[in-house]
Structure formats: C-alpha cells, structure tokens
Scaffold this active site. Structure first.
Site, PDB file in Angstrom:
ATOM      1  CG  ASP A 120      -1.917  -1.092   1.169  1.00 32.49           C
ATOM      2  OD1 ASP A 120      -2.473  -1.399   0.240  1.00 32.49           O
ATOM      3  OD2 ASP A 120      -2.280  -1.494   2.272  1.00 32.49           O
ATOM      4  CG  ASP A 136      -6.641  -1.533  -1.535  1.00 32.35           C
ATOM      5  OD1 ASP A 136      -7.014  -2.671  -1.522  1.00 32.35           O
ATOM      6  OD2 ASP A 136      -5.802  -0.877  -0.765  1.00 32.35           O
TER       7      ASP A 136
END
Length: 159
Positions: A120, A136
């Site tokens: 991330d 995401d």
C-alpha cells in the site's frame, strides 16, 4: 467478433487493471521503501510505503491463506455472475464494474499469493485514512458504482 467482445476484451481490460496496480506497487517498492514516505501536500496527502498482511483497514493481520481461499471463492462467484448476466446495454454497465472489481481483487491477490502481504502507498494524512493502493481504488469504485446502479438506476423496459 463474438469471441473478441465476450472473452478477449474483458480479459484484456482486467489484465490492464492488474498491470497498472502491479506497476504502481513496483514503483512503491523501488522508490518508497528506501525513504518510507514522500510528502506531496504537507498535512494532506503523501505516498507512504506499507506492507499489509491483513485486509481492508489492516484488519485480520496474517490471514494470508484465508484471504487467498476467500478471494478465489468470491472471484468464482463474480465471474459466474458476470457470465450469467443478460446481454443488454443496461447490464453492460454492470459488467464493466464487475471487471473492475475482478481487476482490483486480482491485483491484491497476486501480492498475497506471491509475497504474503499487499503493498500500500497512498495516504491521506488530513483524515488519517488507512493507506491503500490502486487495486483498492478499483475495488471501491466498482462496489460503489454497482451499489448506485442497483439502488438508483432502473433497467429500461424491453431490454
């Protein structure tokens, strides 16, 4: 022509989304991991490297194989639903967002399967939002769009 529209274009779209996700994660690993964070707008938004072995919002850490099995099950259901949808213009919009969902799920699935964690790197510090990635974004946009379509868009008569 039917093979192109039915199989090749949808597969190419999903592959493109996975490629975008994996490429941006590669950039994060290559450029952000050594420095941890790159501030774009001070106090608002930065690129911050993180390895998430959990799921959304860092929940259920270290559940790699549960997530792998769950992803396979969910993707199987989504692909079945995609194939079962009637071939109408209304349902083509739903199909598009299902493909976006599949691309996002596969992007994170690749990370979990190969590394045991998801990379991330987007961080909104202004609201202290959990760090996220391109996959995401694809997943959230797809789910929100399909919810909107389901709740507010009526299927035209005769389609």
């Amino acid at each position: 022509m039917k093979i192109l529209k039915t199989y090749i274009l949808p597969t190419a779209f999903v592959a493109l989304l996975v490629a975008i996700d994996q490429f941006t994660k590669y950039l994060a690993v290559t450029h952000l991991r050594p420095i941890t964070e790159f501030v774009l707008i001070d106090g608002v938004f930065s690129l911050r490297y993180a390895e998430n072995s959990g799921m959304a919002f860092g929940l259920f850490q270290d559940g790699r194989w549960v997530f792998v099995v769950l992803t396979v099950a969910v993707l199987s259901g989504v692909v079945w639903f995609y194939a079962a949808l009637p071939k109408t213009r209304y349902h083509n919009t739903v199909r598009f967002f299902l493909l976006m969902f599949i691309g996002g799920a596969l992007g994170n699935f690749v990370d979990r399967l190969l590394q045991g964690y998801v990379v991330d790197f987007f961080f909104f510090s202004l609201i202290n939002f959990p760090i996220f990635n391109m996959a995401d974004i694809f997943l959230v946009v797809a789910v929100v769009a399909m919810a909107f379509i389901t709740l507010f868009v009526k299927e035209p008569k005769g389609e």
